[in-house]
Design a protein around this motif. Structure first.
Motif, short mmCIF file in Angstrom:
data_model
loop_
_atom_site.label_atom_id
_atom_site.label_comp_id
_atom_site.label_asym_id
_atom_site.label_seq_id
_atom_site.Cartn_x
_atom_site.Cartn_y
_atom_site.Cartn_z
N LEU A 1 0.83 -1.20 0.00
CA LEU A 1 0.00 0.00 0.00
C LEU A 1 0.86 1.25 0.00
O LEU A 1 0.59 2.21 -0.71
CB LEU A 1 -0.93 -0.02 1.22
CG LEU A 1 -1.88 1.19 1.35
CD1 LEU A 1 -2.80 1.28 0.15
CD2 LEU A 1 -2.69 1.07 2.66
N MET A 2 1.91 1.22 0.82
CA MET A 2 2.82 2.38 0.88
C MET A 2 3.49 2.60 -0.47
O MET A 2 3.67 3.73 -0.91
CB MET A 2 3.87 2.17 1.97
CG MET A 2 3.30 2.27 3.38
SD MET A 2 2.61 3.90 3.72
CE MET A 2 4.09 4.90 3.55
N ALA A 3 3.85 1.50 -1.12
CA ALA A 3 4.49 1.62 -2.44
C ALA A 3 3.52 2.24 -3.44
O ALA A 3 3.90 3.09 -4.27
CB ALA A 3 4.95 0.25 -2.93
N PHE A 4 2.26 1.84 -3.37
CA PHE A 4 1.26 2.39 -4.28
C PHE A 4 1.04 3.88 -4.03
O PHE A 4 0.96 4.68 -4.97
CB PHE A 4 -0.06 1.62 -4.10
CG PHE A 4 -1.16 2.10 -4.99
CD1 PHE A 4 -1.11 1.89 -6.36
CD2 PHE A 4 -2.25 2.78 -4.45
CE1 PHE A 4 -2.12 2.35 -7.18
CE2 PHE A 4 -3.26 3.24 -5.26
CZ PHE A 4 -3.21 3.03 -6.64
N THR A 6 3.18 5.91 -2.68
CA THR A 6 4.38 6.60 -3.12
C THR A 6 4.38 6.80 -4.63
O THR A 6 4.75 7.87 -5.14
CB THR A 6 5.63 5.81 -2.71
OG1 THR A 6 5.64 5.63 -1.30
CG2 THR A 6 6.91 6.52 -3.16
N LEU A 7 3.94 5.78 -5.37
CA LEU A 7 3.86 5.88 -6.83
C LEU A 7 2.90 6.97 -7.26
O LEU A 7 3.19 7.77 -8.15
CB LEU A 7 3.43 4.54 -7.42
CG LEU A 7 3.25 4.50 -8.94
CD1 LEU A 7 4.56 4.81 -9.64
CD2 LEU A 7 2.73 3.12 -9.36
N LEU A 8 1.74 7.03 -6.60
CA LEU A 8 0.78 8.09 -6.91
C LEU A 8 1.35 9.47 -6.64
O LEU A 8 1.13 10.41 -7.40
CB LEU A 8 -0.51 7.88 -6.10
CG LEU A 8 -1.39 6.69 -6.49
CD1 LEU A 8 -2.60 6.63 -5.58
CD2 LEU A 8 -1.83 6.82 -7.95
N ALA A 9 2.10 9.58 -5.55
CA ALA A 9 2.71 10.86 -5.20
C ALA A 9 3.72 11.29 -6.24
O ALA A 9 3.81 12.47 -6.62
CB ALA A 9 3.36 10.76 -3.82
N VAL A 10 4.50 10.34 -6.71
CA VAL A 10 5.50 10.64 -7.76
C VAL A 10 4.82 11.08 -9.04
O VAL A 10 5.23 12.05 -9.69
CB VAL A 10 6.39 9.41 -8.00
CG1 VAL A 10 7.28 9.63 -9.23
CG2 VAL A 10 7.26 9.13 -6.78
N ILE A 11 3.72 10.38 -9.42
CA ILE A 11 2.99 10.75 -10.63
C ILE A 11 2.39 12.14 -10.49
O ILE A 11 2.47 12.96 -11.41
CB ILE A 11 1.89 9.71 -10.91
CG1 ILE A 11 2.51 8.36 -11.28
CG2 ILE A 11 0.98 10.20 -12.03
CD1 ILE A 11 1.50 7.24 -11.43
N ALA A 12 1.81 12.42 -9.34
CA ALA A 12 1.22 13.74 -9.10
C ALA A 12 2.27 14.83 -9.18
O ALA A 12 2.04 15.91 -9.74
CB ALA A 12 0.50 13.76 -7.76
#
Length: 318
Positions: A1-4, A6-12
């Motif tokens: 969940l944390m990885a997901f 983090t991925l969303l944060a990077v995309i944003a």
């Protein structure tokens, strides 16, 4: 969940940087289709065009809709044939413009519309423009400079169609059918006249009746074509007669009417050239610019090839 997450944060973050810091507009230019940067085109300066564009440097290159900008510019600059707004990544915006070429004149009430060779209304004039081929084909869909040019059905004809069918739907379909047929005939006829090298000397085109198409050659010879059927054959014969290719056609001072409306390559019907007034299906009579011979020339017979025997027969088309 944390990885997901983090991925969303990077995309944003990437989207934010793209929309705020990256792809900032550095250059805005007006160019012709071949890539030449211009300062003036079609009577408009590049500064006028860029001001109307409403896009500034340092803005993000994704901050506007190119299609919407193109539509706005085409309304404001009718003398430009086409306008494209192009994103040239990473930081350049190009307004690609093509200058319109006046080619036709259409009477609209007591005014005259100037039409481009790409069927765009360029301007409205109080007097008939000189040196432009006149188009005759009925009512117009729109008369606003900057809009596309289109013939529509006459109101009376549409009304009659509706009365005969007893249906508003039938009336509408009749109008659309006539509109399409007229413009198709106009485009086809122009293309073929260009193909046979006659277009430069055509001074009037008539497509109001798609069963009786016609054109005026050098304001002195009217050519009746009938329908689009066998158009190539008819125009080959018209070229042979009008250009006097072997000395058996029309002379440079002849005036009159060349009737090819009943011809086909497979028939033995006659064509007819009658000297006198160059009349057209609309009833328009061109001003005679050369003195016509006093005697009517014998009617001439078609042959099976584009070089007819003009010694001729006496029978006219049925």
């Amino acid at each position: 969940l944390m990885a997901f997450v983090t991925l969303l944060a990077v995309i944003a973050a990437g989207v934010y940087l793209t929309m705020t810091m990256l792809f900032k507009i550095g250059t805005i230019q007006v160019q012709t289709p071949d890539g030449t940067v211009v300062q003036e085109v079609g009577g408009y300066s590049s500064s006028q065009i860029l001001q109307a564009l409403g896009v500034q440097t340092e803005e993000n290159i994704f901050s506007f809709d190119p299609a919407a900008k193109e539509a706005e510019l085409e309304k404001q600059f009718p003398l430009l044939e086409s306008i494209r707004v192009v994103r040239d990544y990473p930081n350049t915006v190009v307004v690609q413009v093509t200058e319109a070429v006046p080619a036709y004149a259409v009477q609209n009430g007591n005014k005259w519309l100037v039409i481009s060779d790409k069927w765009k209304i360029l301007s409205e004039e109080s007097t008939q423009p000189e040196g432009l081929c006149t188009l005759y084909g009925g009512k117009l869909q729109d008369t606003t400079p900057g809009q596309g040019f289109w013939f529509v059905d006459d109101a009376d004809a549409a009304s009659a169609s509706g009365s005969a069918s007893g249906s508003e739907t039938a009336e509408s379909e009749s109008a659309v059918s006539t509109e399409t047929a007229r413009m198709e005939a106009l485009r086809t006829l122009r293309s073929k006249l260009e193909e046979y090298g006659l277009s430069q000397d055509v001074t009037r085109l008539e497509v109001a009746d798609t069963e009786q198409l016609a054109f005026l050659y050098q304001d002195r010879i009217s050519v009746w074509l009938g329908t689009l059927n066998e158009l190539d054959y008819k125009l080959r014969l018209a070229k042979y007669v009008l250009l006097d290719e072997d000395g058996k056609g029309c002379s440079p001072t002849d005036t009159g009417m060349l009737d090819l409306s009943h011809l086909s390559a497979s028939s033995t019907r006659k064509f007819r050239f009658a000297q006198g007034e160059p009349t057209l299906p609309s009833g328009y009579i061109a001003p005679v610019q050369a003195e016509a011979p006093t005697q009517t020339e014998p009617q001439r017979e078609e042959a099976s090839d584009p070089e007819p025997d003009t010694e001729g027969a006496d029978a006219a088309p049925a």
